[in-house]
Design a protein around this motif. Structure first.
Motif, PDB file in Angstrom:
ATOM      1  N   PHE A  48      27.179 -14.247   7.293  1.00 60.32           N
ATOM      2  CA  PHE A  48      26.176 -14.615   7.986  1.00 60.32           C
ATOM      3  C   PHE A  48      25.449 -13.492   8.670  1.00 60.32           C
ATOM      4  O   PHE A  48      24.281 -13.102   8.711  1.00 60.32           O
ATOM      5  N   LEU A  49      26.372 -12.703   9.432  1.00 54.74           N
ATOM      6  CA  LEU A  49      25.935 -11.621  10.281  1.00 54.74           C
ATOM      7  C   LEU A  49      25.596 -10.295   9.195  1.00 54.74           C
ATOM      8  O   LEU A  49      24.545  -9.597   9.518  1.00 54.74           O
ATOM      9  N   THR A  50      26.387 -10.301   8.181  1.00 60.03           N
ATOM     10  CA  THR A  50      26.236  -9.090   7.270  1.00 60.03           C
ATOM     11  C   THR A  50      24.704  -9.529   6.531  1.00 60.03           C
ATOM     12  O   THR A  50      23.793  -8.545   6.366  1.00 60.03           O
ATOM     13  N   TYR A  51      24.579 -10.613   6.304  1.00 60.53           N
ATOM     14  CA  TYR A  51      23.503 -11.080   5.460  1.00 60.53           C
ATOM     15  C   TYR A  51      22.035 -10.879   6.372  1.00 60.53           C
ATOM     16  O   TYR A  51      21.042 -10.501   5.938  1.00 60.53           O
ATOM     17  N   GLY A  52      22.210 -11.176   7.646  1.00 61.27           N
ATOM     18  CA  GLY A  52      21.188 -11.285   8.558  1.00 61.27           C
ATOM     19  C   GLY A  52      20.799  -9.826   8.929  1.00 61.27           C
ATOM     20  O   GLY A  52      19.361  -9.438   8.679  1.00 61.27           O
ATOM     21  N   GLN A  53      21.665  -8.901   8.781  1.00 62.56           N
ATOM     22  CA  GLN A  53      21.412  -7.379   8.999  1.00 62.56           C
ATOM     23  C   GLN A  53      20.783  -6.986   7.793  1.00 62.56           C
ATOM     24  O   GLN A  53      19.849  -6.170   7.984  1.00 62.56           O
ATOM     25  N   HIS A  54      21.329  -7.448   6.626  1.00 67.52           N
ATOM     26  CA  HIS A  54      20.778  -6.733   5.360  1.00 67.52           C
ATOM     27  C   HIS A  54      19.446  -7.255   5.105  1.00 67.52           C
ATOM     28  O   HIS A  54      18.417  -6.476   4.873  1.00 67.52           O
ATOM     29  N   CYS A  55      19.158  -8.469   5.371  1.00 67.13           N
ATOM     30  CA  CYS A  55      17.781  -9.353   5.426  1.00 67.13           C
ATOM     31  C   CYS A  55      16.752  -8.492   6.152  1.00 67.13           C
ATOM     32  O   CYS A  55      15.632  -8.294   5.733  1.00 67.13           O
ATOM     33  N   GLU A  56      16.964  -8.223   7.490  1.00 67.54           N
ATOM     34  CA  GLU A  56      16.207  -7.804   8.507  1.00 67.54           C
ATOM     35  C   GLU A  56      15.864  -6.355   8.157  1.00 67.54           C
ATOM     36  O   GLU A  56      14.668  -5.880   8.142  1.00 67.54           O
ATOM     37  N   GLN A  57      16.621  -5.647   7.524  1.00 67.29           N
ATOM     38  CA  GLN A  57      16.509  -4.110   6.992  1.00 67.29           C
ATOM     39  C   GLN A  57      15.711  -4.255   5.808  1.00 67.29           C
ATOM     40  O   GLN A  57      14.553  -3.411   5.647  1.00 67.29           O
ATOM     41  N   SER A  58      15.987  -4.973   4.895  1.00 68.43           N
ATOM     42  CA  SER A  58      15.064  -5.117   3.534  1.00 68.43           C
ATOM     43  C   SER A  58      13.471  -5.444   3.950  1.00 68.43           C
ATOM     44  O   SER A  58      12.716  -4.942   3.383  1.00 68.43           O
ATOM     45  N   LEU A  59      13.401  -6.429   4.824  1.00 71.32           N
ATOM     46  CA  LEU A  59      12.136  -6.978   5.198  1.00 71.32           C
ATOM     47  C   LEU A  59      11.586  -5.861   5.859  1.00 71.32           C
ATOM     48  O   LEU A  59      10.134  -5.634   5.481  1.00 71.32           O
ATOM     49  N   GLU A  60      12.224  -5.170   6.819  1.00 72.55           N
ATOM     50  CA  GLU A  60      11.330  -4.133   7.502  1.00 72.55           C
ATOM     51  C   GLU A  60      10.703  -2.976   6.455  1.00 72.55           C
ATOM     52  O   GLU A  60       9.820  -2.518   6.748  1.00 72.55           O
ATOM     53  N   GLU A  61      11.821  -2.519   5.474  1.00 71.13           N
ATOM     54  CA  GLU A  61      11.473  -1.679   4.733  1.00 71.13           C
ATOM     55  C   GLU A  61      10.173  -2.085   3.715  1.00 71.13           C
ATOM     56  O   GLU A  61       9.175  -1.421   3.347  1.00 71.13           O
ATOM     57  N   LEU A  62      10.194  -3.347   3.504  1.00 66.12           N
ATOM     58  CA  LEU A  62       9.340  -3.672   2.553  1.00 66.12           C
ATOM     59  C   LEU A  62       7.899  -3.879   3.448  1.00 66.12           C
ATOM     60  O   LEU A  62       6.828  -3.601   2.783  1.00 66.12           O
ATOM     61  N   LEU A  63       8.094  -4.249   4.741  1.00 67.20           N
ATOM     62  CA  LEU A  63       6.649  -4.281   5.581  1.00 67.20           C
ATOM     63  C   LEU A  63       6.097  -2.990   5.826  1.00 67.20           C
ATOM     64  O   LEU A  63       4.915  -2.684   5.781  1.00 67.20           O
ATOM     65  N   ARG A  64       7.033  -1.908   6.009  1.00 72.86           N
ATOM     66  CA  ARG A  64       6.372  -0.287   5.731  1.00 72.86           C
ATOM     67  C   ARG A  64       5.831  -0.159   4.491  1.00 72.86           C
ATOM     68  O   ARG A  64       4.671   0.502   4.658  1.00 72.86           O
ATOM     69  N   TYR A  65       6.388  -0.201   3.503  1.00 74.94           N
ATOM     70  CA  TYR A  65       5.850   0.022   2.102  1.00 74.94           C
ATOM     71  C   TYR A  65       4.593  -0.812   2.086  1.00 74.94           C
ATOM     72  O   TYR A  65       3.530  -0.017   1.607  1.00 74.94           O
ATOM     73  N   VAL A  66       4.371  -2.147   2.493  1.00 77.87           N
ATOM     74  CA  VAL A  66       3.224  -2.823   2.313  1.00 77.87           C
ATOM     75  C   VAL A  66       2.047  -2.263   3.028  1.00 77.87           C
ATOM     76  O   VAL A  66       0.870  -2.075   2.889  1.00 77.87           O
ATOM     77  N   GLY A  67       2.490  -1.814   4.477  1.00 81.09           N
ATOM     78  CA  GLY A  67       1.771  -1.369   5.421  1.00 81.09           C
ATOM     79  C   GLY A  67       0.897   0.175   4.928  1.00 81.09           C
ATOM     80  O   GLY A  67      -0.140   0.323   5.189  1.00 81.09           O
ATOM     81  N   GLN A  68       1.743   0.677   4.460  1.00 80.25           N
ATOM     82  CA  GLN A  68       1.351   2.052   3.956  1.00 80.25           C
ATOM     83  C   GLN A  68       0.219   1.963   2.642  1.00 80.25           C
ATOM     84  O   GLN A  68      -0.722   2.386   2.469  1.00 80.25           O
ATOM     85  N   LEU A  69       0.817   0.955   1.735  1.00 81.48           N
ATOM     86  CA  LEU A  69      -0.225   0.711   0.613  1.00 81.48           C
ATOM     87  C   LEU A  69      -1.630   0.087   1.296  1.00 81.48           C
ATOM     88  O   LEU A  69      -2.544   0.419   0.768  1.00 81.48           O
ATOM     89  N   ARG A  70      -1.679  -0.548   2.141  1.00 82.10           N
ATOM     90  CA  ARG A  70      -2.758  -1.341   2.609  1.00 82.10           C
ATOM     91  C   ARG A  70      -3.531  -0.367   3.426  1.00 82.10           C
ATOM     92  O   ARG A  70      -4.997  -0.283   3.115  1.00 82.10           O
ATOM     93  N   ALA A  71      -2.923   0.630   3.913  1.00 85.02           N
ATOM     94  CA  ALA A  71      -3.760   1.955   4.540  1.00 85.02           C
ATOM     95  C   ALA A  71      -4.601   2.773   3.554  1.00 85.02           C
ATOM     96  O   ALA A  71      -5.634   3.118   3.820  1.00 85.02           O
ATOM     97  N   GLU A  72      -3.672   3.001   2.336  1.00 87.85           N
ATOM     98  CA  GLU A  72      -4.388   3.575   1.145  1.00 87.85           C
ATOM     99  C   GLU A  72      -5.655   2.826   0.554  1.00 87.85           C
ATOM    100  O   GLU A  72      -6.572   3.223   0.518  1.00 87.85           O
ATOM    101  N   LEU A  73      -5.275   1.274   0.564  1.00 87.81           N
ATOM    102  CA  LEU A  73      -6.530   0.493  -0.107  1.00 87.81           C
ATOM    103  C   LEU A  73      -7.775   0.518   1.033  1.00 87.81           C
ATOM    104  O   LEU A  73      -8.835   0.581   0.605  1.00 87.81           O
ATOM    105  N   ALA A  74      -7.363   0.476   2.344  1.00 87.65           N
ATOM    106  CA  ALA A  74      -8.507   0.557   3.291  1.00 87.65           C
ATOM    107  C   ALA A  74      -9.288   1.839   3.390  1.00 87.65           C
ATOM    108  O   ALA A  74     -10.452   1.822   3.528  1.00 87.65           O
ATOM    109  N   GLY A  75      -8.496   2.836   3.026  1.00 87.61           N
ATOM    110  CA  GLY A  75      -9.218   4.334   2.867  1.00 87.61           C
ATOM    111  C   GLY A  75     -10.078   4.436   1.737  1.00 87.61           C
ATOM    112  O   GLY A  75     -11.297   4.819   1.857  1.00 87.61           O
ATOM    113  N   THR A  76      -9.614   4.036   0.601  1.00 84.51           N
ATOM    114  CA  THR A  76     -10.404   3.587  -0.573  1.00 84.51           C
ATOM    115  C   THR A  76     -11.648   2.795  -0.459  1.00 84.51           C
ATOM    116  O   THR A  76     -12.689   3.217  -1.068  1.00 84.51           O
ATOM    117  N   ALA A  77     -11.539   1.922   0.279  1.00 75.98           N
ATOM    118  CA  ALA A  77     -12.674   0.942   0.618  1.00 75.98           C
ATOM    119  C   ALA A  77     -13.857   1.597   1.215  1.00 75.98           C
ATOM    120  O   ALA A  77     -14.980   1.531   1.060  1.00 75.98           O
TER     121      ALA A  77
END
Length: 423
Positions: A48-77
């Motif tokens: 559970f501890l390992t899964y929690g750490q991996h889950c938190e890391q994966s979601l943080e990376e995904l949020l950063r990636y989506v945030g960057q893409l959102r910023a690009e889309l906002a600039g294009t708009a």
């Protein structure tokens, strides 16, 4: 602090005994079973501890990636330009990455289920899932009586642990009526112990002085130890407290005969007061362990004085049950296999003797050498004129023609001359 009362009726000398000896063979087997389950639980917790750490890391990376893409889309708009093919491809890749990440986390979480199920299998493998049948319902007067005894044991345990609000809440929810006379010793002792934990000697000293005579009858040194600890606190105050310490030393006068050596040590420490006790041969007087010792001494002596025990019935019963349960389960299986259920019919006696260790010896018992049964209030031990002791039931069985012949010597006597004895 624990305060056993009622079941064993321990004498003052027997108060303070711990629970079951962990070196007992049955206790060792039980501990090994618990350890086996605990190892499986540790594995699950680690996953559970390992899964929690991996889950938190994966979601943080995904949020950063989506945030960057959102910023690009906002600039294009903002520029008012149409969506480029490259950006469309990036959006498709982002959606695919989100889906893959969620599926991977769900798959990893599903793998943990197998580890959790292994904990359940370990419990089933090491412990009997149905232990209620070990003791027949006939042992209890009724299910309501059984529930009331259990609730009372839990409430008393909570009181002796100082969890007063929880005990009161349980009493209200279970409609259990507890007399104030029953609560009062627990409330008083917990109040004094809390003060001692705060290094406040006042309530304990007041209690010891008010019970001085009864404490002396128990050969208790509680009052002296409390005065000694107060004197040590004055010594810790340095030279400024020297006169006050000398004045307080008058309290040692009643204890001079029994504690002469200890008083001499404290008086000798005054020579080093100006130089500092911390660097003197008397530095041991400032050890904080004295506070833990005084709490233990107060608990033991106060419980002895009030007819209570240091361990609660619940904790003692639980620890004893851990030792006795495997044996009882084995004997129950034998009884059922041989169809001799009538062997165990007494409410206050086990079908076999179970050794719990000396730490669980609360009072002396006597087993009749004739009938091989433990004596009780209804069948007490009887001392014959010749000095031999048998049970009353055995005495009645041995009467012949109004006379009784001792089974261990040729002396013939009148059965009425036998006297009941109490161990």
């Amino acid at each position: 602090m624990g305060l056993v009362r009622g079941i064993w009726e321990p004498s003052p000398a027997q108060v303070g005994l711990d629970t079951v000896d962990p070196s007992h063979p049955q206790a060792e087997a039980t501990m090994e079973q618990c350890a086996s389950v605990e190892r499986e639980v540790d594995k699950v917790l680690q996953k559970f501890l390992t899964y929690g750490q991996h889950c938190e890391q994966s979601l943080e990376e995904l949020l950063r990636y989506v945030g960057q893409l959102r910023a690009e889309l906002a600039g294009t708009a903002l520029q008012g330009t149409p969506l480029s093919a490259t950006l469309s491809l990036v959006m498709s890749q982002c959606c695919r990455k989100i889906k893959d990440t969620v599926q991977k986390l769900a798959s990893d979480h599903k793998d943990i289920h197998s580890s959790v199920s292994r904990v359940g299998k370990a419990i089933d493998r090491n412990f009997d899932s149905e232990i209620c049948g070990v003791v027949s319902d006939a042992v209890w007067d009724s299910r309501e009586k059984q529930q009331q005894i259990l609730q009372m044991a839990i409430v008393e345990h909570l009181y002796q642990q100082g969890m007063l609000s929880v005990a009161e809440e349980l009493c209200q929810e279970s409609t259990l009526n507890v007399d104030l006379d029953f609560k009062q010793p627990f409330l008083e002792l917990n109040r004094i112990l809390e003060a001692l934990h705060e290094q406040d000697l006042g309530p304990a000293l007041e209690w010891a002085v008010s019970h001085r005579q009864r404490l002396l009858e128990l050969n208790s040194s509680l009052e002296f130890k409390l005065h000694r600890l107060h004197f040590i606190r004055l010594l810790a105050g340095g030279p400024e407290k020297q006169l006050e310490a000398l004045s307080y030393a008058r309290h040692f006068q009643p204890f001079a005969r029994l504690h002469q050596r200890e008083i001499q040590v404290m008086m000798g420490s005054l020579v080093y007061l100006r130089l500092g006790l911390e660097k003197s041969p008397y530095c041991h007087l400032l050890d904080n362990s004295h506070w833990a010792e005084i709490c233990e001494t107060f608990t033991r002596d106060a419980c002895s004085l009030l007819g209570l025990s240091v361990e609660s019935p619940l904790s003692v019963s639980f620890a004893s049950g851990c030792v006795a349960l495997p044996v009882l389960m084995n004997i129950k299986a034998v009884i059922e296999q041989r169809q001799c259920t009538g062997v165990w019919s007494h409410k206050d006696e086990l079908p076999i003797e179970i050794e719990l260790g000396m730490k669980c010896w609360y009072h002396s018992v006597f087993a009749c050498p004739i009938l091989r049964q433990q004596t009780s209030d209804s069948n007490p031990p009887i001392k014959l004129i010749c000095g031999h002791v048998i049970s009353r039931d055995a005495l009645n069985k041995l009467i012949n023609g109004g006379k009784l012949k001792c089974p261990y010597c040729p002396m013939e006597q009148n059965p009425a001359d036998g006297k009941r004895i109490i161990f």
